[in-house]
Design a protein around this motif. Sequence first.
Motif, mmCIF file in Angstrom:
data_model
loop_
_atom_site.group_PDB
_atom_site.id
_atom_site.type_symbol
_atom_site.label_atom_id
_atom_site.label_comp_id
_atom_site.label_asym_id
_atom_site.label_seq_id
_atom_site.Cartn_x
_atom_site.Cartn_y
_atom_site.Cartn_z
ATOM 1 N N PRO A 174 0.792 -1.238 0.000
ATOM 2 C CA PRO A 174 0.000 0.000 0.000
ATOM 3 C C PRO A 174 0.827 1.292 0.000
ATOM 4 N N LYS A 175 0.164 2.343 -0.406
ATOM 5 C CA LYS A 175 0.700 3.698 -0.372
ATOM 6 C C LYS A 175 0.913 4.112 1.082
ATOM 7 N N GLY B 89 1.282 10.361 2.498
ATOM 8 C CA GLY B 89 -0.038 10.980 2.537
ATOM 9 C C GLY B 89 -1.075 10.150 3.258
ATOM 10 N N ASP B 90 -0.799 8.900 3.525
ATOM 11 C CA ASP B 90 -1.717 8.031 4.259
ATOM 12 C C ASP B 90 -1.113 7.744 5.635
ATOM 13 N N ALA B 91 -0.313 6.690 5.720
ATOM 14 C CA ALA B 91 0.313 6.315 6.991
ATOM 15 C C ALA B 91 1.261 7.399 7.487
ATOM 16 N N GLU C 188 0.605 10.336 7.805
ATOM 17 C CA GLU C 188 -0.197 11.280 8.583
ATOM 18 C C GLU C 188 -0.656 10.709 9.923
ATOM 19 N N TRP C 189 -0.419 9.424 10.151
ATOM 20 C CA TRP C 189 -0.819 8.820 11.425
ATOM 21 C C TRP C 189 -0.032 9.446 12.555
ATOM 22 N N ASP D 1 -2.389 -2.028 11.913
ATOM 23 C CA ASP D 1 -2.739 -0.798 11.200
ATOM 24 C C ASP D 1 -3.495 0.194 12.081
ATOM 25 N N ASP D 2 -3.957 1.292 11.462
ATOM 26 C CA ASP D 2 -4.643 2.351 12.202
ATOM 27 C C ASP D 2 -6.030 1.941 12.686
ATOM 28 N N LYS E 88 4.260 13.423 0.051
ATOM 29 C CA LYS E 88 2.859 13.516 -0.396
ATOM 30 C C LYS E 88 2.620 14.655 -1.344
#
Length: 111
Positions: A46-47, A50-52, A54-55, A69-70, A111
Amino acid sequence: MKHAFFAMMALLFCSSTIASSPDGEALYQENCSACHGPRGVGGSAPKLAGDASEWKSKMFERAVLNGIDDHGKPLKAPMPHWNVVSFKSDNGATPNKLEIDAIQHYLHKQK
């Protein structure tokens, strides 16, 4: 003279801190890019940019070290659980928080 001494000590401390900061891009390229792509935009995995990226730091660390995961769900294989596998350059040591934060910071810039 006293001020010069303290200025010199502060300069030495700052330069050693900067020099010892992990290189997030190098760590990412060496350990993550084969699956997540060279800039974290996905590949066979996975990408992340911009995704993880930002966690919250603790959540990203949990995903890297424990494969959770989140949403609290296990990440899919073949994502390694880095708490039992070291980064290539760590000679068997578990990745530390500074390394993981450096990777997340690198991904955040992509990102």
